[in-house]
Structures are given as structure tokens and as C-alpha cells.
Design a protein around this motif. Structure first.
Motif, mmCIF file in Angstrom:
data_model
loop_
_atom_site.group_PDB
_atom_site.id
_atom_site.type_symbol
_atom_site.label_atom_id
_atom_site.label_comp_id
_atom_site.label_asym_id
_atom_site.label_seq_id
_atom_site.Cartn_x
_atom_site.Cartn_y
_atom_site.Cartn_z
ATOM 1 N N LYS A 1 0.856 -1.194 0.000
ATOM 2 C CA LYS A 1 0.000 0.000 0.000
ATOM 3 C C LYS A 1 0.884 1.234 0.000
ATOM 4 N N ASN A 2 0.823 1.997 -1.060
ATOM 5 C CA ASN A 2 1.615 3.203 -1.254
ATOM 6 C C ASN A 2 0.668 4.400 -1.144
ATOM 7 N N LYS A 3 0.922 5.284 -0.199
ATOM 8 C CA LYS A 3 0.029 6.414 0.047
ATOM 9 C C LYS A 3 -0.020 7.413 -1.105
ATOM 10 N N LEU A 4 0.904 7.318 -2.034
ATOM 11 C CA LEU A 4 0.912 8.260 -3.156
ATOM 12 C C LEU A 4 -0.197 7.963 -4.153
ATOM 13 N N ILE A 5 -0.720 6.723 -4.127
ATOM 14 C CA ILE A 5 -1.749 6.343 -5.091
ATOM 15 C C ILE A 5 -2.839 5.544 -4.388
ATOM 16 N N ASP A 6 -3.967 5.411 -5.057
ATOM 17 C CA ASP A 6 -5.119 4.723 -4.471
ATOM 18 C C ASP A 6 -5.279 3.334 -5.087
ATOM 19 N N ARG A 7 -4.229 2.522 -4.996
ATOM 20 C CA ARG A 7 -4.291 1.136 -5.460
ATOM 21 C C ARG A 7 -3.198 0.347 -4.760
ATOM 22 N N THR A 8 -3.354 -0.963 -4.682
ATOM 23 C CA THR A 8 -2.336 -1.796 -4.052
ATOM 24 C C THR A 8 -1.462 -2.431 -5.121
ATOM 25 N N GLY A 9 -0.294 -2.872 -4.685
ATOM 26 C CA GLY A 9 0.645 -3.509 -5.605
ATOM 27 C C GLY A 9 1.864 -2.649 -5.848
ATOM 28 N N GLY A 10 2.701 -3.104 -6.771
ATOM 29 C CA GLY A 10 3.983 -2.442 -7.002
ATOM 30 C C GLY A 10 3.902 -1.244 -7.921
ATOM 31 N N TYR A 11 3.112 -0.246 -7.519
ATOM 32 C CA TYR A 11 2.914 0.945 -8.347
ATOM 33 C C TYR A 11 3.188 2.208 -7.537
ATOM 34 N N THR A 12 3.486 3.268 -8.250
ATOM 35 C CA THR A 12 3.725 4.538 -7.584
ATOM 36 C C THR A 12 3.353 5.688 -8.515
ATOM 37 N N LEU A 13 3.578 6.874 -8.013
ATOM 38 C CA LEU A 13 3.278 8.086 -8.772
ATOM 39 C C LEU A 13 4.584 8.718 -9.224
ATOM 40 N N TYR A 14 4.691 8.929 -10.534
ATOM 41 C CA TYR A 14 5.808 9.731 -11.039
ATOM 42 C C TYR A 14 5.372 11.178 -10.867
ATOM 43 N N VAL A 15 5.880 11.812 -9.814
ATOM 44 C CA VAL A 15 5.325 13.071 -9.323
ATOM 45 C C VAL A 15 5.370 14.201 -10.360
ATOM 46 N N PRO A 16 6.487 14.386 -11.098
ATOM 47 C CA PRO A 16 6.516 15.537 -12.010
ATOM 48 C C PRO A 16 5.365 15.577 -13.005
ATOM 49 N N SER A 17 4.906 14.416 -13.496
ATOM 50 C CA SER A 17 3.833 14.419 -14.496
ATOM 51 C C SER A 17 2.494 13.963 -13.937
ATOM 52 N N GLY A 18 2.516 13.376 -12.698
ATOM 53 C CA GLY A 18 1.283 12.870 -12.117
ATOM 54 C C GLY A 18 0.854 11.531 -12.677
ATOM 55 N N GLU A 19 1.743 10.845 -13.409
ATOM 56 C CA GLU A 19 1.394 9.541 -13.981
ATOM 57 C C GLU A 19 1.581 8.423 -12.953
ATOM 58 N N GLU A 20 0.669 7.458 -12.973
ATOM 59 C CA GLU A 20 0.846 6.238 -12.195
ATOM 60 C C GLU A 20 1.560 5.210 -13.057
ATOM 61 N N ASP B 1 4.474 1.452 -12.733
ATOM 62 C CA ASP B 1 5.125 0.513 -11.824
ATOM 63 C C ASP B 1 6.379 1.159 -11.228
ATOM 64 N N VAL B 2 6.769 0.675 -10.065
ATOM 65 C CA VAL B 2 7.866 1.279 -9.307
ATOM 66 C C VAL B 2 9.162 1.276 -10.112
ATOM 67 N N TYR B 3 9.438 0.169 -10.793
ATOM 68 C CA TYR B 3 10.679 0.070 -11.547
ATOM 69 C C TYR B 3 10.734 1.127 -12.648
ATOM 70 N N SER B 4 9.656 1.283 -13.403
ATOM 71 C CA SER B 4 9.646 2.262 -14.495
ATOM 72 C C SER B 4 9.806 3.679 -13.966
ATOM 73 N N ALA B 5 9.150 3.970 -12.854
ATOM 74 C CA ALA B 5 9.286 5.307 -12.266
ATOM 75 C C ALA B 5 10.724 5.565 -11.838
ATOM 76 N N SER B 6 11.356 4.568 -11.236
ATOM 77 C CA SER B 6 12.736 4.759 -10.774
ATOM 78 C C SER B 6 13.676 4.973 -11.951
ATOM 79 N N ARG B 7 13.444 4.249 -13.048
ATOM 80 C CA ARG B 7 14.289 4.431 -14.231
ATOM 81 C C ARG B 7 14.184 5.855 -14.749
ATOM 82 N N ARG B 8 12.960 6.363 -14.788
ATOM 83 C CA ARG B 8 12.775 7.717 -15.307
ATOM 84 C C ARG B 8 13.463 8.741 -14.405
ATOM 85 N N TYR B 9 13.287 8.572 -13.102
ATOM 86 C CA TYR B 9 13.956 9.483 -12.163
ATOM 87 C C TYR B 9 15.487 9.412 -12.322
#
Length: 882
Positions: free
Chosen positions: A712-731, A733-741
Motif C-alpha cells: 500500500k503506497n500512500k501516493l496512489i489509491d491502489r495496491t501492488g507495485g505501483y507509484t506516482l511519477y510526481v513531475p507528471s502525475g502519472e501512475e 510501476d515502481v521500476y519504471s518510475a525509478s528508471r525515469r527518475y
């Protein structure tokens, strides 16, 4: 200065006398807890190597009464690993050899400097169950799936000196360690003859603490820390508080060691013993067999302690004899421990050790217990199980009730007698067999919708169950031998029946697992099972007969006979006298000697494995199981130690985030990021295997980091391995977000609640976090092992000040963060300032505690982590000899 001679059956040996040190007027050794005495002996023995003075030793010996933390170097005498955590550690050592060869250094110099044992126990899965062929079929599939991994381990066994492998189908790491590998007191050859000293063991599995039952000081560490120790680097620790737990009273009829362990886990969690040593002593020890103590010590990670230690006493000697140790070995343990003041006399009127804190535990207060549905410390009486069941997790209360699949909310779908926590205890196992016998005699059965399995922790277990004539009764209820390994306890549950899985998914049922394991975190046992309960082996069978958690076993019948007679738990529960009598008549030293006679040889399949006997492992570019470790290279994600600016939050999580949440175990889902990577590598879904089996491939593991389906990640309203890429507001997966960062050179942090990193000693939980580009984790509190792993990877652990957290500070996770104060000379536990800047420019500034707890951890951070430190050490050695 304090060396003396001790006469033994095998001639004189030298000891570093604790009593002589005490008589010098430095300190009253008899006031010290047993664990501190063992640490003191280690420092005395390694005084010259570590450059310690007498004053240093006095400072350590008096450290408990000091308000200042005392940092000491800890040098274990042995390392023990299992295959899931051992393989990545070996991959790192192999990669180090390769890296050093590139630097012109002989790779053959990279070998463990202390003995290392690896037990293969984490790979067997319960694919087949409930049949006489289950063990054979599961072992066949284990070799089929893991041949490449096992060839690698066979190569390592031949390539590294001082490294032994216990092959598959031998037993579970901690049970094999307890029953076979551990000597308690070692004799090693020194420059001036033979020296006797205590064993001190660290393991790449948190339940290494099981060996504490034998009076051996040891605990679990991450593979990172173990690798450093294997290469001769001391493990740095601060002398912890030692909590004394006085055991009094005796157990009531019908109470098992599992009930004691679960009750102690609940009690000590409430007392907050995280990171502390726990020592058990007192008159009640006389009523606890050594296997009972082992069940309690095994659970130390669950109550948060570094160790759960029982000093050597008569029961220890009895166990050593029972498990086939030679008379001279047992005599050495007795003479050494008595000479060193390490022997516990429960009837003694002498004043005991001085402890930081003192707790009394009355065995008579313990009753039949169940822990669940999500944490080991959530213990309850069996009468409270129905109320604990998380019905709110299900959207359907009606379930499915057809003739073929009568499942509904609360139905049990997995019942497993598993885990060395309990299978190493003959009283628990014989008790389970006797209960099964009585149940069969009443004509009771177990629903076919339940996956039933028996996974003994060693061959000794099947030998004495067979000798006692109990295996046929267990099998009659479906508990056929499924394999020697951790199995269900680590999530290797295989598939449920096809109809059961279909019913659970279609009707969104909240079903349950009961197991005699040590962990029941959500999603750990099986992806479709939301509620997991820890119970003793006899209760596993009892609940399986009932088929549901929707029952009060204290007063309701488990089932009925064919004639309609109600059968209650008390009707089939064996008496303590029955159990003890059968244990005494069936369990002899011959059982253990025969079980471990050829423990390192393995079966024909193991012996026939092929390997290339070369000092450098030949990586296969097409392999999806092994890739060279990325940690000895300085990649683009690296930055020099110092202040962190403009960081983003990768994840914002709550309390009790486990290492399972961070680095999942079990099968790799097809739709997961790791699953899609394997598809791209042309791996068929049927051959995905488990996350644990692929820990030699960082590409799989980094994609699996934070990919737990229940995260459970408080940045988004869903369970599982997902997160929010904050600069664009896109949801995403965690790996893809980390690569972009990382492509944008944006440092990342994680915000967390209490007990961050509780659970297994999983180095990949820290390694994966590192590869995702995370520079710091800010949490309300950390579990010991994961905090240490983060520090050794060069990731900064920061702790909120007492009473503060993300909610009290009104943090949303959408801010940019700067961590200020890391450019200055650092000291353990100093204050570090964090600034969070919101999108509107407003600032939130708060203090945190730098959880680099020792100067050695600070030095590792400044060297960019343990891997760069090790590489630098070898380069320095080369320059000195050039």
C-alpha cells in the motif's frame, strides 16, 4: 596475558580465561550477561588482530552500565547460508574475483577466511501433495527447475576453499545447523597450539537465532554483512541492551512449545526488544527441553531481538548426546563452559547476571495459542480465532458451496506442517502424529479442498515418525511427506486445486492457511490466501479436520464420526505423558547419526551435476538465472556522499512494511514487471520459477523490488507495485518510475512508518532499493537487520524524532526533499535536518536521527558502501605489495 590451559579428553587446550580477566580486578565477569561474556572472550582472543588494549576490553565489559554506546568489532567463527540468500552472496564473490582479475590481482586469493556452510532448503515447492509420490515428484521438479543454480553451487563448492554445501533433500538450514553442524565449543589450531573457544555464528537468514538454544551466540544478517565477514572484515556492533527473561513455573497439560514461543513473541514485542539481546534463565528452564528452547530462539526475529539466548546447561549436554555428538565433544563443552562461567545452574542460589531490563515469564500462564492473520505477534487464544478472521477483506460473504468445491469465507485451503521452528521439535512432531492417529481411529478426514503437506526439517524427523509408527496416520489425513525444505513457510506453496483457485478468484473469497511456521505476513504464503495463521503441528491437523477458521475449538466439535458423534479437540489431543513416552522410546542418537552420516554427499542426481572447475565462473550471456553483480562498478546512479538535494519520494508507506513487501518471495506473476522481463528473454511462464530462485540475476530482482501485490503506497489509491511519477502525475510501476527518475539524475527517498523492514534477513531488500536509485529511507523505526543492510549499501537510514511522522508533519510525498548535514564530519545517531518544499514554495523543516549506528557504518557510507569498500581494500593490498 589471560591464557590458561584446560585439560580435556583429547589433551590440553588453551583458553582465554574470563575468570582470570575478572580476577585482575578489571570487572566482575560474573555480573555480565552470558552473551556479553562470549563477546568479551572473542575480543580477548582477537585482541592483537584488532589492535585492542586492556582498557578497550574493560570498556566493553563495563559498557552495559555506561550511558555511552560502546562499539565493538564482532568476528564470527562461522557463517551459515541457505540457497536463496547464499546464491547472491556467492555471485558477489565471483564478481569480485572477476573484477580483481581485471585489476591484475590473482582471483584465487578471494576465499572465505572462516568456514562457510550453505544448506539448500529454499527451493523445494509443494507442487504435488496428498499422495505417496509427493516427495519424489517435488524433488524431481526441484532439480528440473534449479539445475543451473545447483551447477553453480557445485562449482562454488569446488572453487572456494572453506566452503561446504549441504545438497537438496537433506533438511532445513537451522535444523541441520542445530542437529548436526554446530559444535558449541570449537578447537582451532593457533601459532602456539590448540585453542578452545565458543562458536559464534552469523547466518544469511534471520532465524539463525535458533542456534541460541544451544548456548551459541549468533544471529541473522543480510548477505551483504555475511560477505564482509567471509572476507575477514569484522562486523561492527554497538553493545546492545541485554534483557533478562526469567522463566518460572511449568507448562500446563496440552500446551506446546509453539504456544510458549507465540506468547513470548507477543510479550516481547510489547516490551520493544528490537535490536536488543534477550537472555532466558531461571528455574523454569528445567521444564523446557532443548527443542522447546529452539522453538523459542527461532522466533527471535519475530519478537524483534537480535538473539534469544539460552546458556549452556545439563539440557544442552543431553541434546548433544541425543543428536550423536561424540563423548569427547560433549565433555569439552561441559569443561570449557564451566571453567569460563558460561554454564547455567538453574538450582544455584548465586546472584545472577545484571541486565538492562528484567522480565518474568511464568510458563503456567501459557495456553493453546494461534497467531494471525497477518503478524506473528498477533497471538490469541483458540477461542478468539473466529473473531480475528478478516471478513471485511472479502466483498462476498456467501461464497461458493457446490458439491465439488464447498468453499466460503474462512475456509482453510492450505494446512502445512512445515518450518524448522517446529519440525525440529520431536515433542511437537510426535504430538502431531499421535493426534493424527486418534483422529483416524475416530474415522475423521480432511476436506479434499485443502492442500495438506508435511515438510520435515531433517531426515531424522521422518526416521523417528516412521519408527514410532505414526507416518501412516499422518498420510491417511493427507499429510504426506512433500520434501525436506522450508516449502510453505517461505511461500513455496505451489498451486492450489484448480477448482479451489477458480472459486477463490471468481467469488473473491477470503480463505486461510494454517501452518506451523514462523511468519504469516500478508501475501507471503500464497497470493490467493489473505489470512494466515501460525499454530503448532498438532493444531495444524486439528484445523485441517475442521476445514475452517470459523470455529471455536474450545467448545465446538471439529467434526463428526460416520455415526454422527461429535468429536472435540480434547477427544484427540494426546497427553504429555503419551508424547514423552513415545519420544523417549523412539528417538535415539542412532536416528541422528544415520540421518547425517553422508550429509554433504547428496543423492545420485547431485553427485552427477556437471561443473567447470575454473577459478573464474564463466557467465552465460543467455542465462536468466545468473548475471555478474553490478555492485563493484560505479554506475550512473552513484553520487558522492554528502547532502542530498531536490530528491523525490519514490514510495510513501505505513507501518510494518516487511522485507517481503520490499523484495517478494514466491512465484513471479506473468503480468509483473519481472514476469514481462522474463517473457522478453523468451522464458515460458511455466519456467518463471520463484523470485528466490532468481536472486542470482539482478535484472529480475530489481524489477521485483516493491512489487508485492499487497503493498500500500500512500501516493496512489491502489495496491501492488505501483507509484506516482510526481513531475507528471502519472501512475506507473515502481521500476519504471525509478528508471525515469534516474535518467533525470533525480535522487529518491522513501517515507515509512514503524518497524520498517521487519521480517527476513533479505539482502535484496536493500540491494533492490539501492538499484532503484534510493539514497535515503526516512522511517519512524527500523528493524535491525534491514537497517544494517541499508547502511552497508550506502543508503542513509533516517529516523523521525519521537512523536513525529509523515502525518504529524503534514507531508504528502509530493514535495521535493533536501537532507542537510551529511557534508559535515558524521557521528553515530547525530541529528540531520530534512527540508521538504511544496509545489507552492512553502517549506517544512524537521530533524531526524542518523541511523548509522557505528563509526564503521559511517566509514562504509563514506566509501559508498561495503562493495566499494571491499574493492578498495583489495586495490590497497595490491599497491602495498607492488
Amino acid at each position: 596475558m589471560y591464557q590458561q590451559m584446560l585439560c580435556t579428553a583429547n589433551g590440553p587446550v588453551t583458553i582465554n580465561s574470563l575468570q582470570a580477566f575478572g580476577q585482575s580486578g578489571a570487572v566482575n565477569v560474573n555480573d555480565l550477561p552470558y552473551t556479553i561474556r562470549i563477546l568479551l572472550e572473542s575480543l580477548m582472543r582477537n585482541q592483537s588482530r584488532l589492535g585492542l588494549t586492556k582498557e578497550d576490553l574493560i570498556r566493553v565489559a563495563s559498557g552495559l552500565s555506561s550511558n555511552e554506546p560502546v562499539e565493538i568489532p564482532f568476528l564470527p567463527t562461522r557463517v551459515i547460508m541457505q540457497d536463496a540468500s547464499g546464491v547472491p552472496a556467492l555471485v558477489d564473490l565471483v564478481s569480485l574475483r572477476q573484477r580483481l582479475m581485471e585489476e591484475g590481482i590473482d582471483p584465487n586469493h578471494v576465499n572465505p577466511v572462516i568456514p562457510v556452510d550453505l544448506v539448500i532448503d529454499h527451493s523445494v515447492q509443494v507442487d504435488d501433495y496428498g499422495t505417496a509420490s509427493a516427495f519424489t515428484n517435488n524433488l524431481h521438479k526441484e532439480y528440473e527447475r534449479n539445475q543451473e543454480r545447483y551447477e553453480f553451487l557445485k562449482w562454488a563448492q569446488q572453487s572456494f576453499t572453506g566452503f561446504r554445501v549441504v545438497p537438496p533433500a537433506s533438511g532445513i538450514i537451522h535444523q541441520v545447523n542445530l542437529e548436526c553442524l554446530t559444535k558449541v565449543v570449537q578447537v582451532t589450531t593457533q601459532d602456539h597450539g590448540r585453542m578452545a573457544h565458543p562458536e559464534m555464528v552469523i547466518g544469511t537468514d534471520s532465524h539463525t537465532t535458533m542456534v541460541n538454544a544451544l548456548g551459541v551466540l549468533g544471529w541473522g544478517v543480510g548477505g551483504i554483512e555475511a560477505e564482509a565477514a567471509m572476507l575477514g572484515l569484522p562486523v561492527s556492533i554497538s553493545i546492545p541492551e541485554v534483557v533478562g527473561v526469567e522463566i518460572t513455573g511449568q507448562l500446563n497439560e496440552g500446551v506446546t512449545a509453539t504456544d510458549v514461543a507465540l506468547t513470548i513473541t507477543q510479550l516481547l514485542r510489547k516490551h520493544n526488544v528490537v535490536g536488543k539481546f534477550v537472555e532466558f534463565f531461571g528455574p523454569g528452564l528445567k521444564g523446557l527441553s532443548l527443542p522447546d528452547r529452539a522453538t523459542i530462539s527461532n522466533m527471535a526475529p519475530e519478537y524483534g531481538a537480535t538473539c534469544g539466548f539460552f546458556p549452556v546447561d545439563e539440557e544442552t549436554l543431553k541434546f548433544l548426546r541425543m543428536t550423536g555428538k561424540r563423548d569427547d565433544e560433549v565433555e569439552l563443552v561441559e569443561r570449557y563452559c564451566k571453567a569460563q562461567g558460561l554454564f547455567h545452574f538453574s538450582d544455584s542460589n548465586k546472584k545472577g547476571p545484571s541486565y538492562s531490563n528484567f522480565i518474568t515469564f511464568d510458563l503456567q500462564t501459557v495456553e493453546a495459542s494461534v497467531s494471525g492473520p497477518r503478524r506473528p505477534q498477533d497471538r490469541m487464544q483458540i477461542s478468539a480465532v473466529r473473531e480475528s478472521f478478516p471478513k471485511s477483506l472479502s466483498r462476498s460473504s456467501n461464497g461458493m458451496n457446490t458439491q465439488s468445491t464447498p468453499l466460503k469465507d474462512g475456509s482453510i485451503v492450505i494446512a502445512a506442517i512445515t518450518s524448522c521452528t517446529n519440525t525440529a521439535n520431536p515433542y511437537n512432531m510426535i504430538g502431531a502424529g499421535l493426534l493424527a492417529k486418534k483422529a483416524v481411529e475416530y474415522g475423521l478426514t480432511v476436506p479434499k479442498t485443502i492442500q495438506t503437506s508435511l515438510a520435515p526439517g531433517s531426515r531424522a524427523v521422518t526416521a523417528y515418525l516412521q519408527k514410532a509408527g505414526l507416518l501412516p496416520y499422518l498420510e491417511k489425513l493427507g499429510f504426506y511427506h512433500a520434501g525436506y525444505g522450508c516449502a510453505v513457510c517461505v511461500g513455496n506453496s505451489g498451486k492450489l486445486g484448480e477448482e479451489a483457485e477458480k472459486a477463490i478468484q471468481e467469488h473473491e473469497l477470503t480463505v486461510a492457511a494454517v501452518l506451523s511456521g514462523n511468519r504469516n505476513f500478508e501475501g507471503r504464503i500464497h497470493a490467493l490466501v489473505k489470512a494466515n495463521y501460525l499454530v503448532s503441528p498438532p493444531l495444524v491437523i486439528a484445523f485441517a479436520i475442521a476445514g475452517t477458521m470459523d470455529i471455536d475449538m474450545a467448545c465446538e466439535p471439529l467434526s463428526q464420526t460416520s455415526s454422527g458423534k461429535d468429536i472435540y479437540l480434547k477427544d484427540i489431543w494426546p497427553s504429555s505423558e503419551e508424547i514423552s513416552s513415545l519420544v523417549d522410546s523412539t528417538i535415539t542418537s542412532d536416528v541422528y547419526r544415520e540421518a547425517y552420516e553422508n550429509v554433504f554427499e547428496g543423492d545420485e542426481r547431485w553427485r552427477s551435476l556437471k561443473y567447470d572447475a575454473q577459478p573464474i565462473f564463466r557467465w552465460d550471456d543467455q542465462s536468466t538465472y545468473f548475471k555478474a553483480s553490478p555492485f563493484f562498478k560505479v554506475g550512473p546512479q552513484e553520487q558522492q556522499p554528502g547532502d542530498i538535494h531536490q530528491a523525490r519520494v519514490l514510495l510513501m508507506v505505513g507501518d510494518s512494511i516487511t522485507t517481503d513487501h520490499i523484495s517478494p518471495v514466491g512465484h513471479i506473476p506473468y503480468e509483473s514487471t519481472a514476469g514481462q522481463y522474463l517473457v522478453e528473454q523468451n522464458v515460458e511462464p511455466a519456467n518463471f520459477n520463484s523470485y528466490g530462485s532468481r536472486r542470482g540475476n539482478h535484472e529480475v530482482l530489481v524489477r521485483g523490488t516493491f512489487a508485492h501485490p499487497r503493498l500500500k503506497n500512500k501516493l496512489i489509491d491502489r495496491t501492488g507495485g505501483y507509484t506516482l511519477y510526481v513531475p507528471s502525475g502519472e501512475e506507473m510501476d515502481v521500476y519504471s518510475a525509478s528508471r525515469r527518475y534516474q535518467q533525470e539524475h533525480t535522487p529518491l527517498i522513501i517515507l515509512a512508518g514503524k518497524d520498517y523492514g521487519m521480517g527476513s534477513a533479505r539482502d535484496w531488500a536493500a540491494k533492490g532499493t539501492y538499484l532503484l536509485g534510493v539514497k535515503a529511507v526516512i522511517a519512524e523505526s527500523f528493524e535491525r537487520i534491514h537497517r544494517s543492510n541499508l547502511a552497508m549499501m550506502g543508503i542513509i537510514p533516517l529516523q523521525f524524532m519521537p512523536g513525529e511522522n509523515d502525518e504529524s508533519l503534514k507531508l504528502t510525498g509530493l514535495e521535493t526533499y533536501s537532507i542537510i548535514g551529511l557534508n559535515e564530519p558524521l557521528s553515530p545517531l547525530q541529528k540531520v535536518r530534512v527540508e521538504a518544499i511544496k509545489a507552492n514554495g512553502s517549506r517544512i523543516s524537521f530533524q531526524t536521527v542518523l541511523r548509522l549506528d557505528t563509526m564503521m557504518e559511517i566509514e562504509l557510507y563514506l566509501k559508498q558502501g561495503v562493495f566499494q569498500s571491499i574493492l578498495g581494500h583489495w586495490k590497497e593490498k595490491k599497491s602495498l605489495t607492488s
